[in-house]
Every structure is written in C-alpha cells, then in structure tokens.
Design an enzyme around this catalytic site. Structure first.
Site, PDB file in Angstrom:
ATOM      1  CG  HIS A 168      -0.365   0.148   2.523  1.00 25.78           C
ATOM      2  ND1 HIS A 168      -0.193  -0.903   3.391  1.00 25.78           N
ATOM      3  CD2 HIS A 168       0.126   1.227   3.161  1.00 25.78           C
ATOM      4  CE1 HIS A 168       0.372  -0.468   4.506  1.00 25.78           C
ATOM      5  NE2 HIS A 168       0.569   0.826   4.387  1.00 25.78           N
ATOM      6  CG  ASP A 182       0.086  -4.269   3.005  1.00 22.54           C
ATOM      7  OD1 ASP A 182       0.390  -3.732   1.920  1.00 22.54           O
ATOM      8  OD2 ASP A 182      -0.218  -3.618   4.022  1.00 22.54           O
ATOM      9  N   GLY A 217       3.137   6.488   8.360  1.00 19.62           N
ATOM     10  CA  GLY A 217       4.448   6.621   7.749  1.00 19.62           C
ATOM     11  C   GLY A 217       5.408   5.525   8.145  1.00 19.62           C
ATOM     12  CG  ASN A 218       6.321   3.913  12.081  1.00 23.59           C
ATOM     13  OD1 ASN A 218       5.717   4.649  12.863  1.00 23.59           O
ATOM     14  ND2 ASN A 218       7.630   3.752  12.124  1.00 23.59           N
ATOM     15  CB  SER A 219       3.186   1.756   6.005  1.00 24.98           C
ATOM     16  OG  SER A 219       1.982   1.951   6.666  1.00 24.98           O
ATOM     17  CG  LEU A 243      -9.515 -26.453   0.654  1.00 22.30           C
ATOM     18  CD1 LEU A 243      -8.989 -27.597  -0.192  1.00 22.30           C
ATOM     19  CD2 LEU A 243      -9.135 -26.658   2.114  1.00 22.30           C
TER      20      LEU A 243
END
Length: 425
Positions: free
Chosen positions: A132, A174, A251-253, A308
């Site tokens: 993201h 992600d 912003g730590n993403s 599955l």
C-alpha cells in the site's frame, strides 16, 4: 480508513476509502506473514466475520539462483541483552524512507503522493516495503487491481534520494518489492530473521519514518503471535501477524521490526486504533511470509496463492459434544464453494446455522483433522498447513471425519480468486 502513510494526513494526498464507523481504524503501520503470507481470509470470508476461510498459499519454491542474496548483510548482534541504541546504530543505515508519486504529479501540486518506510535486504538493491506504500492497494473496491505509483524514490539516512523500480507487490500479504541501482548509493542491507521462532514477551525495535520523521526508533515487546487480522489491501485476512505494543504511526508502513539481535522478524504494516494514531496495538507481516512473496516476485513478477474453496470453524470439546463430532478438536467445514477445489473433491459443508453460546455454527459437515498427515486442531492450522506446504496445482490429502467414518480425500488446489466467491466484501 487506512492511515499507514501520509496520504491520510496530507491535504494534497489522495482520498482514502472510509473504514467501518469509529470502531477500529486500521492504520498502515505495522504488519502484515504470506502468507502472508501467505495469507487468506480466516475470519468473515463471506463478510459476516464469523467463519474461518481456508484458502491459502504457497507458490512453488523458487530456484536458489532467483532468491535474494543476503551475503554481505549485517551480522546478528552479539550479547544477550536488548540494546535499542546498538540496534539503531547497526541497522538505521539500512532503513529508508519511500516517497511514491501517483498520476500527473508536479512540483506545483496536482497528482497524489504517499510516504512510507522500507529496508534494504541485499547489495543487489532490493528493498522490502508494504504494497500500500507503492500502489493504490486498499483504496478501490475489494479485489480491484491496484495501480502502481508512477514514480518512486528512496531516501537514505543521509538525505540522498535515488529513483527506485517497482519489481512487484502482493496485496494478500501487503508486501511490496523495490529495486535501486546499487551504483546510485551505498547500501547497508539488514539481515532477515526467522519469524517462526518469535515468542510472546520478547523485545522488539521498529525503525521507520512516522509522519515523515525519518529514521525514528520505537521499542516494545511482542504482545501476541499468529494473529488473524483484517487486511488493508485485500478481501482476505492476514494470518500469523505479529502483534506488538511498540508505538507505530502513519508513515511507519513498510519499515522493519527487529528482534534483540538486530534481525528483521516482520514488516510494520498497521495499527488498530480508534483515533488513527498509535495506541499500543500494532501488527507486522511475519518476515517468513514476506520472504516467500519476495522470492516469487523476483522470479515471476507476481505471487500465487493456493485455494481450497471452503470456510471452516474451529471445533472445541464443548462444540464437538453439542454437534456430535467424534473428535473434540479440528476444523469443521461450514460452507463449500460451488465448483471450487473442495467441491470437486466431494467435501461436505454444514447444514442450517445455529447459535451455540454466541458462536454461529453449521453442524453436520466434514471435520478436517489432518492435512498431509499433519494434525489439525483449529481452522488456523488448516491455513498454516496450506500456506507452508502447498501451492496452486498441487494435490493435498485431507483426513476428515464424516459422521463416524474416517476418510482421506485428495484435493487439487486452485489459484486463489481476487474475491472469495459469494463474498459481499
């Protein structure tokens, strides 16, 4: 709404999709392990938040030649104490700020921009982050293919910025993968650890760029492991996420979560918050899942997940007794997708839904008790087994209990669809 990057707080940024009223704002700051990562929706597969989905991943192992060469990365730190200052000194040069530009972005405005974090994983120039951060993942309708940023720049600790190329991304875990030219700037790759050995209570350090404040350090402990949480970027849940109380903000993403030895054990991906800021419940994508995604992205440019085609619910002794299962542990098949791999193999779902002590449950279906000889005691066990061992096109053997009969059924796994069939999410 997602808040993990500065798009959620800057007036020039792209409009983000709204989240569920004020319940929990999922903030792009600490998560996540492809099944990820390898990961699939283990709760609420059909949008009701109640059943566990067993649709999962694992692409065929990549040839060693295509995997990231981690030789030359920093060595694990010595000693037995947790020393955040030493971790920062040894690893901060390998953590970067990522600036992504979208559309017709100009110096005078127009277009959108996003900022997140990432970390260098090899001297070849590969950099891991969240999907993201470098795409529009999570902003469109569920299952909609995200758009990549038109330009991405990586800023190092000394302030130098260099252009980066998007290798690919995995919306299910992600995970995003960038590459810079190693000739453009000196690289300080960080070593990757083993998220399967992480235990509750061990100390961790997160480094990233919250609110654009580059190379910021926060510390905490692992609050829980093997969490199944709602994904920011797909219709499937992220399984085996690492939960932490280390403060995480916008912003730590995409930044790294380090263990006491300075090895990356997760990618900071999101927080759950009512205010949109760090409140002590952060999540990281386990690095083992991210490694699987990275290997496949380098080899194929995309990540495949096995499917599955059922939803399941964990069986406990009380449930087993009430619904007359002959085993008191396992994963009860609740629903089977028409035409899916499980349906073709003849698996049976449950009947009418009942409420048992607040748990919606469909009795009368098959009870999965083993996969390829490995014991299954919960719905999450099914997800992990498929995630770690299987990939699309592979045949798996499910040991099930159908009434008093014990059967072994072979299922040829399919490719996971972008949206679970029948889902309203």
């Amino acid at each position: 709404m997602p808040f993990g990057d500065t798009r959620a707080v800057t007036t020039t940024m792209r409009k983000m999709r709204p989240g569920p009223l004020a319940v929990i704002a999922v903030v792009c700051a600490l998560v996540g392990s492809t099944a990820g990562l390898a990961i699939a929706k283990t709760t609420g597969w059909f949008g009701d938040g109640r059943t566990d989905t067993i649709v999962l991943t694992q692409a065929a192992p990549s040839p060693a030649a295509n995997r990231v060469d981690q030789t030359g990365t920093g060595k694990p730190l010595a000693g037995n104490d947790f020393d955040p200052a030493a971790i920062y000194r040894a690893r901060a040069t390998g953590v970067v700020t990522i600036v992504s530009l979208f559309g017709a972005h100009t110096q005078n405005g127009g277009g959108d921009a996003a900022q997140g974090s990432g970390f260098v994983v090899s001297r070849q120039g590969y950099i891991l982050t969240n999907s993201h951060v470098i795409t529009t993942a999570g902003e469109g309708a569920p299952g909609e293919r995200p758009e990549a940023a038109s330009s991405v720049f990586v800023e190092f600790r000394d302030g130098d910025r260099v252009p980066a190329r998007i290798i690919g991304w995995d919306v299910y875990d992600d995970v995003g993968l960038l590459k810079v030219d190693p000739k453009e700037h000196g690289l300080g790759p960080v070593p990757l650890g083993d998220s399967s050995t992480v235990v509750v209570g061990e100390p961790v350090a997160a480094i990233g760029s919250p609110f654009g404040n580059e190379n910021s350090l926060s510390v905490g402990v692992v609050s829980a492991t093997e969490r199944s949480i709602e994904s920011l970027t797909s219709s499937y849940d992220l399984v085996d996420a690492i939960q932490t109380d280390a403060p995480i903000n916008r912003g730590n993403s995409g930044g790294p979560m380090f263990d006491a030895r300075g090895r990356v054990i997760g990618i900071n991906a999101q927080i759950r918050s009512e205010s949109g800021n760090a409140e002590g419940v952060g999540f990281a994508v386990p690095i083992n899942s991210a490694k699987r995604s990275m290997d496949q992205l380098i080899e194929n440019g995309r990540v495949r997940y096995a499917w599955l085609g059922v939803s399941t619910q964990t069986v406990t002794p009380k449930l087993a007794k009430h619904f007359d299962f002959v085993a008191d542990r396992g994963a009860a098949v609740q629903t089977v997708v028409d035409g899916g791999p499980a349906a073709k193999a003849g698996l049976h779902g449950g009947g009418r839904e009942e409420d048992f002590r607040g748990i919606p449950f469909r009795g009368g279906g098959d009870l999965i008790v083993a996969i390829d000889g490995h014991r299954v005691t919960t719905a999450e066990d099914v997800v992990r087994a498929v995630t770690e061992q299987l990939f699309p096109g592979q045949t798996t053997r499910l040991t099930i209990l159908r009434g008093r009969e014990r059967l072994v059924i072979s299922v040829v796994l399919g490719d996971r669809p972008a949206n679970p069939p029948g889902s309203d999410r």
